[in-house]
Scaffold this motif. Sequence first.
Motif, mmCIF file in Angstrom:
data_model
loop_
_atom_site.group_PDB
_atom_site.id
_atom_site.type_symbol
_atom_site.label_atom_id
_atom_site.label_comp_id
_atom_site.label_asym_id
_atom_site.label_seq_id
_atom_site.Cartn_x
_atom_site.Cartn_y
_atom_site.Cartn_z
ATOM 1 N N GLY A 111 -28.035 10.043 -13.805
ATOM 2 C CA GLY A 111 -27.304 8.827 -14.117
ATOM 3 C C GLY A 111 -25.815 8.897 -13.858
ATOM 4 N N TRP A 112 -25.293 10.087 -13.611
ATOM 5 C CA TRP A 112 -23.859 10.225 -13.386
ATOM 6 C C TRP A 112 -23.445 9.754 -11.991
ATOM 7 C CZ3 TRP A 112 -21.395 15.334 -15.638
ATOM 8 C CH2 TRP A 112 -21.476 15.291 -17.043
ATOM 9 N N ALA A 113 -24.294 9.974 -11.005
ATOM 10 C CA ALA A 113 -23.916 9.690 -9.623
ATOM 11 C C ALA A 113 -25.108 9.186 -8.831
ATOM 12 C CB ALA A 113 -23.347 10.943 -8.963
ATOM 13 N N ILE A 114 -24.829 8.454 -7.750
ATOM 14 C CA ILE A 114 -25.858 7.985 -6.832
ATOM 15 C C ILE A 114 -25.559 8.482 -5.432
ATOM 16 C CG2 ILE A 114 -26.445 5.932 -8.166
ATOM 17 C CD1 ILE A 114 -24.674 4.306 -6.232
ATOM 18 N N GLY A 115 -26.613 8.552 -4.595
ATOM 19 C CA GLY A 115 -26.452 8.908 -3.202
ATOM 20 C C GLY A 115 -26.248 7.674 -2.348
ATOM 21 N N GLY A 170 -28.368 4.678 -2.975
ATOM 22 C CA GLY A 170 -28.262 3.999 -4.252
ATOM 23 C C GLY A 170 -29.082 4.609 -5.366
ATOM 24 N N LYS A 171 -29.782 5.711 -5.072
ATOM 25 C CA LYS A 171 -30.606 6.370 -6.075
ATOM 26 C C LYS A 171 -29.832 7.523 -6.717
ATOM 27 C CE LYS A 171 -34.964 5.224 -3.774
ATOM 28 N NZ LYS A 171 -36.217 5.753 -3.166
ATOM 29 N N TYR A 172 -30.182 7.838 -7.968
ATOM 30 C CA TYR A 172 -29.483 8.895 -8.687
ATOM 31 C C TYR A 172 -29.653 10.245 -8.001
ATOM 32 C CZ TYR A 172 -28.994 5.667 -12.619
ATOM 33 O OH TYR A 172 -28.670 4.599 -13.422
#
Length: 371
Positions: free
Chosen positions: A218-222, A225-227
Amino acid sequence: MDCEAEKTVLTPDLVSCRQKFIVSEKEVFRFVEEVFIKLGATPEVAKCVAESIADADNKGHYSHGMNRLGLYITDVDQGVLDLKSTPIILAESAATAWVDGNNALGVVVGNFCMQLAIKKAKESGIGWVVAKGSNHIGVVNFFPEQALKEGLLGFTCCNTSPVVAPWGAKEPALGTNPISFAAPGVNDDSFVMDISTSGVSRGKIELYVKHNQPLPVGWAIGSDGKYVTDAKDAYEKGALTPLGGENNGHKGYGLGLMAEAMSGILAGSKFGPFIRKWGKKIERGDLGQCYACINPEFFAPGYNERMSCLMDYLRNMDPVDPENPVQVPGDWERNNKKKHQDKGGVSYSRVQLQWTNDLAKKLGVAPLKFK
Protein backbone atom coordinates in the motif's frame (compact mmCIF):
# COMPACT_ATOMS: atom_id res chain seq x y z
CA MET A 1 35.13 -8.02 21.63
CA ASP A 2 33.02 -5.58 23.67
CA CYS A 3 30.69 -3.95 21.14
CA GLU A 4 29.47 -1.46 23.76
CA ALA A 5 32.86 0.19 24.09
CA GLU A 6 33.18 3.62 22.51
CA LYS A 7 34.78 3.47 19.05
CA THR A 8 35.58 5.92 16.29
CA VAL A 9 35.81 3.43 13.39
CA LEU A 10 33.83 0.37 12.39
CA THR A 11 36.24 -2.52 12.63
CA PRO A 12 35.39 -5.89 11.02
CA ASP A 13 34.34 -7.16 14.45
CA LEU A 14 32.02 -4.23 14.98
CA VAL A 15 30.50 -4.61 11.54
CA SER A 16 29.45 -8.14 12.45
CA CYS A 17 27.64 -7.01 15.62
CA ARG A 18 23.86 -7.00 15.22
CA GLN A 19 22.96 -3.92 17.18
CA LYS A 20 22.49 -0.20 17.07
CA PHE A 21 25.26 2.20 18.01
CA ILE A 22 24.59 5.20 20.25
CA VAL A 23 25.77 8.67 19.23
CA SER A 24 25.11 11.72 21.40
CA GLU A 25 23.11 14.60 19.93
CA LYS A 26 26.09 16.87 20.61
CA GLU A 27 28.33 14.56 18.59
CA VAL A 28 25.86 14.46 15.69
CA PHE A 29 25.79 18.26 15.71
CA ARG A 30 29.61 18.41 15.78
CA PHE A 31 30.00 16.03 12.87
CA VAL A 32 27.44 17.69 10.57
CA GLU A 33 28.74 21.16 11.38
CA GLU A 34 32.32 20.16 10.51
CA VAL A 35 31.18 18.45 7.30
CA PHE A 36 29.45 21.60 6.05
CA ILE A 37 32.31 23.88 6.99
CA LYS A 38 34.57 21.57 4.95
CA LEU A 39 32.11 21.91 2.06
CA GLY A 40 32.50 25.70 2.17
CA ALA A 41 29.55 26.79 4.31
CA THR A 42 29.80 29.72 6.68
CA PRO A 43 29.74 28.87 10.41
CA GLU A 44 26.18 30.24 10.60
CA VAL A 45 24.94 28.01 7.77
CA ALA A 46 26.79 24.96 9.12
CA LYS A 47 25.18 25.53 12.51
CA CYS A 48 21.68 25.79 10.96
CA VAL A 49 21.88 22.47 9.11
CA ALA A 50 23.57 20.71 12.05
CA GLU A 51 20.73 21.80 14.35
CA SER A 52 18.12 20.57 11.89
CA ILE A 53 19.69 17.15 11.30
CA ALA A 54 20.48 16.50 14.96
CA ASP A 55 16.96 17.58 15.94
CA ALA A 56 15.32 15.27 13.37
CA ASP A 57 17.19 12.18 14.48
CA ASN A 58 16.74 13.01 18.15
CA LYS A 59 12.97 13.12 17.58
CA GLY A 60 13.07 9.76 15.79
CA HIS A 61 12.60 11.14 12.27
CA TYR A 62 15.57 9.20 10.90
CA SER A 63 14.42 9.63 7.30
CA HIS A 64 15.07 13.38 7.52
CA GLY A 65 18.15 13.52 9.72
CA MET A 66 21.53 12.04 8.87
CA ASN A 67 19.80 10.14 6.07
CA ARG A 68 19.46 13.41 4.14
CA LEU A 69 23.11 14.40 4.44
CA GLY A 70 24.21 12.57 1.29
CA LEU A 71 21.64 14.30 -0.92
CA TYR A 72 22.61 17.72 0.46
CA ILE A 73 26.26 17.00 -0.28
CA THR A 74 25.41 15.85 -3.82
CA ASP A 75 23.56 19.14 -4.43
CA VAL A 76 26.62 21.08 -3.25
CA ASP A 77 29.02 18.98 -5.36
CA GLN A 78 26.84 19.45 -8.45
CA GLY A 79 26.62 23.19 -7.92
CA VAL A 80 22.82 23.28 -7.64
CA LEU A 81 22.79 24.60 -4.05
CA ASP A 82 24.56 27.72 -2.77
CA LEU A 83 25.96 27.42 0.76
CA LYS A 84 26.87 31.11 0.91
CA SER A 85 23.61 32.61 -0.35
CA THR A 86 21.06 34.40 1.85
CA PRO A 87 17.31 34.96 1.31
CA ILE A 88 15.88 38.37 0.43
CA ILE A 89 12.42 39.93 0.82
CA LEU A 90 10.80 40.70 -2.53
CA ALA A 91 7.62 42.30 -1.18
CA GLU A 92 5.91 42.65 2.19
CA SER A 93 3.05 44.12 4.16
CA ALA A 94 2.44 44.34 7.90
CA ALA A 95 1.35 40.69 7.99
CA THR A 96 2.79 39.11 4.83
CA ALA A 97 6.04 38.67 2.95
CA TRP A 98 7.20 37.17 -0.32
CA VAL A 99 10.76 35.85 -0.13
CA ASP A 100 13.35 34.68 -2.65
CA GLY A 101 15.47 31.96 -1.04
CA ASN A 102 18.25 32.66 -3.58
CA ASN A 103 18.96 28.91 -3.81
CA ALA A 104 20.22 28.81 -0.21
CA LEU A 105 20.10 25.69 1.92
CA GLY A 106 16.46 24.97 2.77
CA VAL A 107 16.87 25.24 6.53
CA VAL A 108 18.49 28.67 6.10
CA VAL A 109 15.51 29.86 4.06
CA GLY A 110 13.12 28.29 6.56
CA ASN A 111 14.72 29.95 9.57
CA PHE A 112 14.68 33.32 7.80
CA CYS A 113 11.01 33.00 6.85
CA MET A 114 9.77 31.66 10.18
CA GLN A 115 11.53 34.36 12.16
CA LEU A 116 9.97 36.94 9.84
CA ALA A 117 6.52 35.36 10.33
CA ILE A 118 7.04 35.38 14.12
CA LYS A 119 7.91 39.08 14.08
CA LYS A 120 4.83 39.95 12.02
CA ALA A 121 2.52 37.81 14.16
CA LYS A 122 3.68 39.53 17.33
CA GLU A 123 2.95 42.91 15.77
CA SER A 124 -0.12 42.22 13.64
CA GLY A 125 -1.64 39.03 15.02
CA ILE A 126 -0.65 36.96 12.02
CA GLY A 127 2.45 36.49 9.92
CA TRP A 128 2.26 34.76 6.55
CA VAL A 129 5.47 34.28 4.55
CA VAL A 130 6.03 32.33 1.33
CA ALA A 131 9.33 31.60 -0.36
CA LYS A 132 10.45 30.57 -3.82
CA GLY A 133 13.97 29.54 -4.83
CA SER A 134 14.42 27.28 -1.82
CA ASN A 135 15.67 23.74 -1.23
CA HIS A 136 14.79 20.77 0.96
CA ILE A 137 14.09 21.98 4.53
CA GLY A 138 14.50 18.74 6.48
CA VAL A 139 11.92 17.69 9.05
CA VAL A 140 9.10 20.23 8.74
CA ASN A 141 8.09 20.52 12.41
CA PHE A 142 11.48 22.16 13.08
CA PHE A 143 9.89 25.46 12.00
CA PRO A 144 6.45 25.57 13.71
CA GLU A 145 8.25 24.64 16.92
CA GLN A 146 10.13 27.94 16.66
CA ALA A 147 6.75 29.67 16.90
CA LEU A 148 5.89 27.63 20.01
CA LYS A 149 8.92 29.04 21.80
CA GLU A 150 7.39 32.50 21.33
CA GLY A 151 3.92 31.45 22.53
CA LEU A 152 2.51 31.42 18.98
CA LEU A 153 0.76 28.92 16.75
CA GLY A 154 2.99 27.86 13.88
CA PHE A 155 2.34 26.38 10.44
CA THR A 156 4.60 25.19 7.62
CA CYS A 157 3.90 23.42 4.36
CA CYS A 158 5.98 22.98 1.23
CA ASN A 159 6.22 21.25 -2.12
CA THR A 160 8.76 18.57 -3.01
CA SER A 161 9.89 16.53 -5.98
CA PRO A 162 7.02 14.74 -7.80
CA VAL A 163 6.95 11.22 -6.38
CA VAL A 164 3.26 10.81 -5.47
CA ALA A 165 0.58 9.60 -7.86
CA PRO A 166 -2.65 11.62 -7.61
CA TRP A 167 -5.58 9.51 -6.44
CA GLY A 168 -6.65 7.36 -9.40
CA ALA A 169 -3.48 8.01 -11.46
CA LYS A 170 -0.58 5.67 -12.28
CA GLU A 171 2.23 8.23 -12.54
CA PRO A 172 3.63 10.72 -10.00
CA ALA A 173 2.75 14.39 -10.39
CA LEU A 174 2.89 15.83 -6.84
CA GLY A 175 5.41 15.77 -4.03
CA THR A 176 4.96 14.31 -0.56
CA ASN A 177 4.12 17.95 0.29
CA PRO A 178 4.32 17.78 4.09
CA ILE A 179 2.23 19.86 6.48
CA SER A 180 3.15 20.75 10.05
CA PHE A 181 1.14 22.68 12.63
CA ALA A 182 2.00 23.45 16.26
CA ALA A 183 -0.17 24.89 19.03
CA PRO A 184 0.95 25.76 22.60
CA GLY A 185 -0.52 24.47 25.85
CA VAL A 186 0.50 25.25 29.42
CA ASN A 187 3.79 24.26 31.07
CA ASP A 188 5.55 23.84 27.72
CA ASP A 189 3.08 21.18 26.59
CA SER A 190 2.04 21.41 22.93
CA PHE A 191 0.28 19.83 19.99
CA VAL A 192 2.73 19.31 17.09
CA MET A 193 1.42 17.65 13.94
CA ASP A 194 3.82 16.75 11.14
CA ILE A 195 2.53 14.64 8.25
CA SER A 196 3.39 13.96 4.67
CA THR A 197 0.35 14.10 2.40
CA SER A 198 1.50 10.81 0.93
CA GLY A 199 0.94 7.61 2.89
CA VAL A 200 4.62 7.61 3.82
CA SER A 201 7.56 9.95 3.27
CA ARG A 202 10.08 9.42 0.48
CA GLY A 203 12.84 9.23 3.07
CA LYS A 204 11.31 6.12 4.63
CA ILE A 205 11.41 4.37 1.26
CA GLU A 206 15.11 5.23 1.09
CA LEU A 207 15.71 3.62 4.48
CA TYR A 208 14.03 0.43 3.30
CA VAL A 209 16.26 0.45 0.21
CA LYS A 210 19.41 0.92 2.31
CA HIS A 211 18.48 -1.97 4.58
CA ASN A 212 17.21 -4.19 1.74
CA GLN A 213 13.77 -4.64 3.31
CA PRO A 214 10.39 -5.12 1.55
CA LEU A 215 7.81 -2.34 1.78
CA PRO A 216 4.44 -2.81 3.46
CA VAL A 217 1.65 -3.29 0.92
CA GLY A 218 0.00 0.00 0.00
CA TRP A 219 2.95 2.37 0.28
CA ALA A 220 3.83 2.47 -3.42
CA ILE A 221 2.56 1.48 -6.86
CA GLY A 222 4.35 0.43 -10.04
CA SER A 223 3.88 1.80 -13.55
CA ASP A 224 0.81 -0.44 -13.94
CA GLY A 225 -0.86 1.16 -10.93
CA LYS A 226 -0.61 -1.97 -8.79
CA TYR A 227 1.02 -2.10 -5.37
CA VAL A 228 4.72 -3.00 -5.22
CA THR A 229 6.72 -4.10 -2.20
CA ASP A 230 10.22 -4.10 -3.69
CA ALA A 231 11.73 -0.97 -2.12
CA LYS A 232 14.33 -0.36 -4.82
CA ASP A 233 11.79 -0.82 -7.60
CA ALA A 234 9.39 1.57 -5.89
CA TYR A 235 12.14 4.15 -5.32
CA GLU A 236 13.49 4.08 -8.88
CA LYS A 237 10.42 3.41 -11.03
CA GLY A 238 7.28 3.60 -8.91
CA ALA A 239 5.17 6.24 -7.21
CA LEU A 240 4.04 6.77 -3.64
CA THR A 241 0.34 6.66 -2.83
CA PRO A 242 -1.62 9.54 -1.25
CA LEU A 243 -2.44 9.55 2.45
CA GLY A 244 -5.65 7.61 3.03
CA GLY A 245 -4.87 4.54 0.96
CA GLU A 246 -6.89 2.76 -1.65
CA ASN A 247 -10.33 3.82 -0.43
CA ASN A 248 -9.61 7.27 1.01
CA GLY A 249 -6.64 8.52 -0.99
CA HIS A 250 -8.68 11.49 -2.22
CA LYS A 251 -8.09 13.05 1.21
CA GLY A 252 -4.30 12.90 1.02
CA TYR A 253 -4.46 13.99 -2.61
CA GLY A 254 -6.50 17.03 -1.65
CA LEU A 255 -4.17 17.94 1.22
CA GLY A 256 -1.14 17.60 -1.05
CA LEU A 257 -2.73 19.88 -3.63
CA MET A 258 -3.62 22.36 -0.88
CA ALA A 259 0.01 22.44 0.29
CA GLU A 260 1.09 23.05 -3.30
CA ALA A 261 -1.41 25.90 -3.69
CA MET A 262 -0.14 27.63 -0.52
CA SER A 263 3.56 27.15 -1.26
CA GLY A 264 4.73 26.67 -4.83
CA ILE A 265 1.79 28.31 -6.58
CA LEU A 266 1.56 31.25 -4.17
CA ALA A 267 5.32 31.84 -4.05
CA GLY A 268 5.97 31.57 -7.79
CA SER A 269 8.37 28.64 -7.57
CA LYS A 270 8.30 25.48 -9.64
CA PHE A 271 5.38 23.26 -8.78
CA GLY A 272 3.91 19.79 -9.18
CA PRO A 273 5.34 17.73 -12.06
CA PHE A 274 7.64 20.59 -13.12
CA ILE A 275 9.93 20.26 -10.08
CA ARG A 276 13.16 18.37 -10.67
CA LYS A 277 13.43 14.83 -9.33
CA TRP A 278 15.85 15.22 -6.44
CA GLY A 279 18.96 13.08 -6.70
CA LYS A 280 18.19 12.07 -10.28
CA LYS A 281 18.55 15.31 -12.24
CA ILE A 282 21.20 18.00 -11.94
CA GLU A 283 18.94 21.02 -11.63
CA ARG A 284 18.13 23.66 -9.04
CA GLY A 285 15.29 22.79 -6.73
CA ASP A 286 13.42 26.12 -6.80
CA LEU A 287 11.05 24.74 -4.17
CA GLY A 288 8.13 26.68 -2.72
CA GLN A 289 7.39 26.94 0.99
CA CYS A 290 4.89 28.58 3.33
CA TYR A 291 5.57 29.68 6.91
CA ALA A 292 2.81 31.16 9.07
CA CYS A 293 2.24 32.19 12.68
CA ILE A 294 -0.85 33.20 14.65
CA ASN A 295 -0.70 35.18 17.86
CA PRO A 296 -3.40 33.80 20.20
CA GLU A 297 -3.36 37.03 22.22
CA PHE A 298 -5.27 38.69 19.36
CA PHE A 299 -8.16 36.26 19.87
CA ALA A 300 -10.13 34.73 22.77
CA PRO A 301 -8.19 34.72 26.07
CA GLY A 302 -7.03 31.47 27.69
CA TYR A 303 -5.93 29.69 24.54
CA ASN A 304 -3.13 27.68 26.15
CA GLU A 305 -5.34 26.51 29.01
CA ARG A 306 -8.11 25.32 26.69
CA MET A 307 -5.61 23.60 24.42
CA SER A 308 -4.12 21.73 27.39
CA CYS A 309 -7.60 20.84 28.62
CA LEU A 310 -8.34 19.14 25.31
CA MET A 311 -4.97 17.39 25.08
CA ASP A 312 -5.23 16.07 28.65
CA TYR A 313 -8.75 14.80 27.99
CA LEU A 314 -7.58 12.88 24.92
CA ARG A 315 -4.57 11.38 26.68
CA ASN A 316 -6.74 10.17 29.56
CA MET A 317 -9.29 8.37 27.40
CA ASP A 318 -9.55 4.58 27.76
CA PRO A 319 -7.19 3.06 25.17
CA VAL A 320 -8.01 0.04 23.03
CA ASP A 321 -4.70 -1.44 24.17
CA PRO A 322 -3.74 -0.64 27.80
CA GLU A 323 -0.09 -0.92 26.79
CA ASN A 324 -0.51 1.89 24.25
CA PRO A 325 -2.19 4.96 25.80
CA VAL A 326 -3.83 7.58 23.62
CA GLN A 327 -1.33 10.20 22.50
CA VAL A 328 -1.49 13.71 21.08
CA PRO A 329 0.59 14.51 17.97
CA GLY A 330 3.99 15.57 19.27
CA ASP A 331 4.03 13.07 22.15
CA TRP A 332 5.84 10.48 20.04
CA GLU A 333 8.68 12.90 19.31
CA ARG A 334 8.89 14.01 22.95
CA ASN A 335 9.04 10.38 24.07
CA ASN A 336 11.85 9.69 21.61
CA LYS A 337 13.84 12.67 22.87
CA LYS A 338 13.41 11.45 26.44
CA LYS A 339 14.44 7.93 25.43
CA HIS A 340 17.54 9.21 23.65
CA GLN A 341 18.44 11.39 26.62
CA ASP A 342 18.20 8.38 28.93
CA LYS A 343 20.34 6.26 26.58
CA GLY A 344 22.89 9.02 26.10
CA GLY A 345 22.25 9.52 22.40
CA VAL A 346 20.57 8.48 19.16
CA SER A 347 20.67 4.93 17.80
CA TYR A 348 22.22 4.43 14.35
CA SER A 349 22.58 1.27 12.30
CA ARG A 350 25.97 -0.02 11.27
CA VAL A 351 25.04 0.77 7.63
CA GLN A 352 24.48 4.44 8.48
CA LEU A 353 27.63 4.71 10.58
CA GLN A 354 29.76 3.03 7.95
CA TRP A 355 28.60 5.63 5.45
CA THR A 356 29.41 8.53 7.80
CA ASN A 357 32.80 6.98 8.53
CA ASP A 358 33.60 6.85 4.80
CA LEU A 359 32.46 10.47 4.43
CA ALA A 360 34.69 11.54 7.32
CA LYS A 361 37.73 9.99 5.63
CA LYS A 362 36.86 11.63 2.32
CA LEU A 363 36.48 15.13 3.78
CA GLY A 364 39.17 14.88 6.43
CA VAL A 365 36.95 15.40 9.47
CA ALA A 366 36.88 13.45 12.71
CA PRO A 367 34.51 10.46 12.40
CA LEU A 368 31.50 10.08 14.61
CA LYS A 369 32.27 8.76 18.06
CA PHE A 370 29.76 6.17 19.23
CA LYS A 371 29.15 4.03 22.25
